[in-house]
Design an enzyme around this catalytic site. Sequence first.
Site, PDB file in Angstrom:
ATOM      1  N   ASP B 194       0.818  -1.224   0.000  1.00 22.03           N
ATOM      2  CA  ASP B 194       0.000   0.000   0.000  1.00 22.03           C
ATOM      3  C   ASP B 194       0.851   1.274   0.000  1.00 22.03           C
ATOM      4  O   ASP B 194       1.582   1.534   0.944  1.00 22.03           O
ATOM      5  CB  ASP B 194      -0.874  -0.076   1.268  1.00 22.03           C
ATOM      6  CG  ASP B 194      -1.691   1.172   1.562  1.00 22.03           C
ATOM      7  OD1 ASP B 194      -1.656   2.143   0.784  1.00 22.03           O
ATOM      8  OD2 ASP B 194      -2.391   1.158   2.599  1.00 22.03           O
ATOM      9  N   HIS B 367      -3.710   4.374   6.579  1.00 21.87           N
ATOM     10  CA  HIS B 367      -2.638   3.878   5.713  1.00 21.87           C
ATOM     11  C   HIS B 367      -1.267   4.135   6.339  1.00 21.87           C
ATOM     12  O   HIS B 367      -1.014   5.222   6.872  1.00 21.87           O
ATOM     13  CB  HIS B 367      -2.700   4.556   4.340  1.00 21.87           C
ATOM     14  CG  HIS B 367      -3.973   4.278   3.598  1.00 21.87           C
ATOM     15  ND1 HIS B 367      -4.153   3.170   2.814  1.00 21.87           N
ATOM     16  CD2 HIS B 367      -5.147   4.958   3.557  1.00 21.87           C
ATOM     17  CE1 HIS B 367      -5.375   3.189   2.294  1.00 21.87           C
ATOM     18  NE2 HIS B 367      -6.000   4.271   2.738  1.00 21.87           N
TER      19      HIS B 367
END
Lengths: 551, 551
Positions: B194, B367
């Site tokens: 990610d 994130h």
Amino acid sequence: MNSTPAVTLYPLGGLGEIGLNCMALVSGESMIVVDCGLMFPDDSLFGIDVVIPRFDFILANKDKLKGIILTHGHEDHIGALPWLMRSCDATLYGSSFTLALAAKKLEEHNLKEFTHFEAVEGGQTITLGDFKVTFFPVCHSIVRGFGLGIETPAGRIVHTGDFKIDRTPLDGHATDLPAIKAFSEKGVMLLLSDSTNAEREGFALAEREIKSALAGIFKEAAGRIVVTLFSSHIQRMQEIYDLAHASGRKVAVSGKSLFSNIEIARELGHLRVPAGAEASLDDLPSLPDNQVVLLVTGSQGEPLSALSRLAYGEHRQIKVQKGDTVILSSRFIPGNVRAITRLINRLYKLGAEVLYESVQAIHASGHAHAEELRLMLRTVSPKFFIPVHGEYRHLVKHARIGVSCGVAPERALVIEDGQPVTFSDGLIRLEDPIPVEHIYVDGKGVGDVGVTVLKERQLLAGEGLVIVVMVVDEKTGELTFGPNILSKGFVFEQHYSHVLEDAKCIVLDIYENVPPGQSDLLKERIRSALRRFFRKVLERDPVVVPLVITL
Amino acid sequence: MNSTPAVTLYPLGGLGEIGLNCMALVSGESMIVVDCGLMFPDDSLFGIDVVIPRFDFILANKDKLKGIILTHGHEDHIGALPWLMRSCDATLYGSSFTLALAAKKLEEHNLKEFTHFEAVEGGQTITLGDFKVTFFPVCHSIVRGFGLGIETPAGRIVHTGDFKIDRTPLDGHATDLPAIKAFSEKGVMLLLSDSTNAEREGFALAEREIKSALAGIFKEAAGRIVVTLFSSHIQRMQEIYDLAHASGRKVAVSGKSLFSNIEIARELGHLRVPAGAEASLDDLPSLPDNQVVLLVTGSQGEPLSALSRLAYGEHRQIKVQKGDTVILSSRFIPGNVRAITRLINRLYKLGAEVLYESVQAIHASGHAHAEELRLMLRTVSPKFFIPVHGEYRHLVKHARIGVSCGVAPERALVIEDGQPVTFSDGLIRLEDPIPVEHIYVDGKGVGDVGVTVLKERQLLAGEGLVIVVMVVDEKTGELTFGPNILSKGFVFEQHYSHVLEDAKCIVLDIYENVPPGQSDLLKERIRSALRRFFRKVLERDPVVVPLVITL
């Protein structure tokens, strides 16, 4: 018993939004106006070029108008001048640089020759009717901005203009706090101060820190350097020229607004280009990469700007390549983030390294943070405090800062555009509101595009439009033409011919069931039946325009 | 000599944009798909509801498809399922919560009953053709997300899904690094990780810090508390319920998407509402202010959301008042900043105190920041590294982080959607690109609104439209009707009747100068003359539609 004369403040813009800054001060038969700014439209204002304040109050009192004072040359302070000056012939006061920018703008509207300009210097005091205005140099993201000390019959007012307090200013770019302090020592009735960054703690980054970060980048860069910045940020440009010169590079410029502002700044001596630090765009290909700096427009991702052309490989003289360093020395304005990041991604694909505010400290706000606002409040120590230049939330936060700095809570006033305040005998009174408005400018139309037209544009934007045309014989009621269906922005017609054919059948069916002569009823039925039909088969709701011609 | 079997990775979305996450992995006669996400359109995509990936590759190989794996339940990972599943009947694998969200979405498109769902647990391993997939619990801004360990004939792959590494996780919300480490110890050929926050240094804020900030606000608040957040952020909701309960408050919920997600989460045991901590909206008026928490939709300023109705005084049960505290425990998505700040300003005017991310740490990204990405890279220690889930700039930065963590520079690959990569014999090969696309969905239309229709919508949005109708007698060439002019989104017609009259004269003049029978020429002349005319008198350039009917 005589009361002291009253002075009334009329905020016409900027108290409740970032932009549109404009206020009038009236004392007896004297009025002065401070700033005349515009605001750029957000995406919901389809087709609107700019937003300006409603000037009715100024125009209704223009016989009293002694002058318009421009604190500095940003669009949100001078951008609405063309729409005021077409109905008004007051003198404009400001620094020579600010006036040069205003003159350029007025020239584009063929108004320059009808306008009087009076340049003032920092420290200078002028008398405008009942008002005596002193100009204090302030540090901001444009050179030669002023704060104002205004002596009125009802007491002293300090208007900060847009400012920050740079604790380690580069030469000639300090806010003149000592002068503001000296003015304030005799007692200030009212402080009007810039609220833009009232929510941000501490101090804004100093320009010296930015220059030092840029110096580091210049030192590291092995290839060409491309810099974009706000086209009015002359101080930052000076840093670029100086750093380029120091590292043996030459600066070329690409982009109209940069050219024009650089020309003005050089003429007035605010930008000094070191000898040999210039190149023309056409020279660049013959220079070694490590001797090149390219200063370009496009910091907001504007589609036709130089940076955009570079990113899309459409710049005539330059191709971005591996080894290039692109510096966005500017803020990402929220509505432009997607456009800007699109350019950044494209520049990366071309092999460039790209630097921007969120990854490196290469831009500093021009507006005071909370700690600087406190310094200003303590320097002025006003009896009343009205936060200006901000959205409502900024004004609220700034008022709280004022109270924390000793302003009595009932004297820290959050007021909005259109709320006049009268000062007299050391007291204040809120007057009845005056009409203010965001006036939309679309081409030559000023204020004519209102809610109805915008709503129509919004509907057209979202779903497009379908036109149904038919001609009916007046005598027989027979259909002599149509129904024809055409569309704009609705569907790709080749793919949807069956849907449009079905729509025609629906129209025919309605026509057969509506008695002749009732064309309004016919149109209404067509409109609603087609909307229902398109919603059902396509889940879309276009604007339907039925044209029934009876001959 | 036998070579090991090849595995090819086909990125269909998410490598080059935030959103659209979707990739296929193919080994011989086996294909698995990881995620099937959508992207929300930006403002330039007039009327587009959502953007989805092009599924041609999956559909062309659907006989090989062994399953679709959903890492977690966010829209950018499951939102495009309805458009894939209408042509495809593979089984969906994911956590029960993820599948419940997917099922709800498919149900809205009447596809749920045709879909097979297989819930998996953290730590579980399933076999899908040539692939063995192990599910690792990861911490993210939605509960029950998974990273994946994929054993393939060509080697092991780790796909992180969306993750962060919360160093002090709240119960049950840790990323299972030990399991990832154990999986990786046998050697990982490829890491897919990610990249969203690759540009942000350090660690993301921990959810514990957010909870503690919220606790402070709950402690201070004397009146009602209104909280808005992303409707899928079950963990954050749990914190709100717990804090409410601890401070003797009851939580009422307003907004459809919150209701529905809360119901799903409670059913599956992911949200535990303490006894007595609930209230209905209708109960609220009878509760003392300091016993009220209102959980509402609208964190992005959506026009019809509960928060928007509160800000505009249009909420049926509740009026915001002085003393209320409104908490936006969410991120401002760039395109929504103006809408959100408009609500904040209105809430301040109603007397509320408003708290949001930029003034207080009450939201944490889901994130990983750079330091966490390094931790993942070092845990997995892959031979090859392909950054996923990011714009191009994020992928570039993440690849650099990979190299700094020991991945060989030539093995840290920045590739984009449509670039297949084959792994075989411990080597890689870039295959010929496959067609990928951003497919626009508008109502029931999928992919039919393209550049032409969007361009038309853009023109209509900016300047509106003018229709000119006239009927010409075929035999005599005489005008039997018109010219009539009508407009949409152009000008407020009452104010511009003179302009429209002048336009009519121009049309008449053209009609008289074009020979009869040449209606195409007539139309073209009308269009260009009117555009010239409107540009001159109004500086506007509407779409001009001339309708010339010959009878």
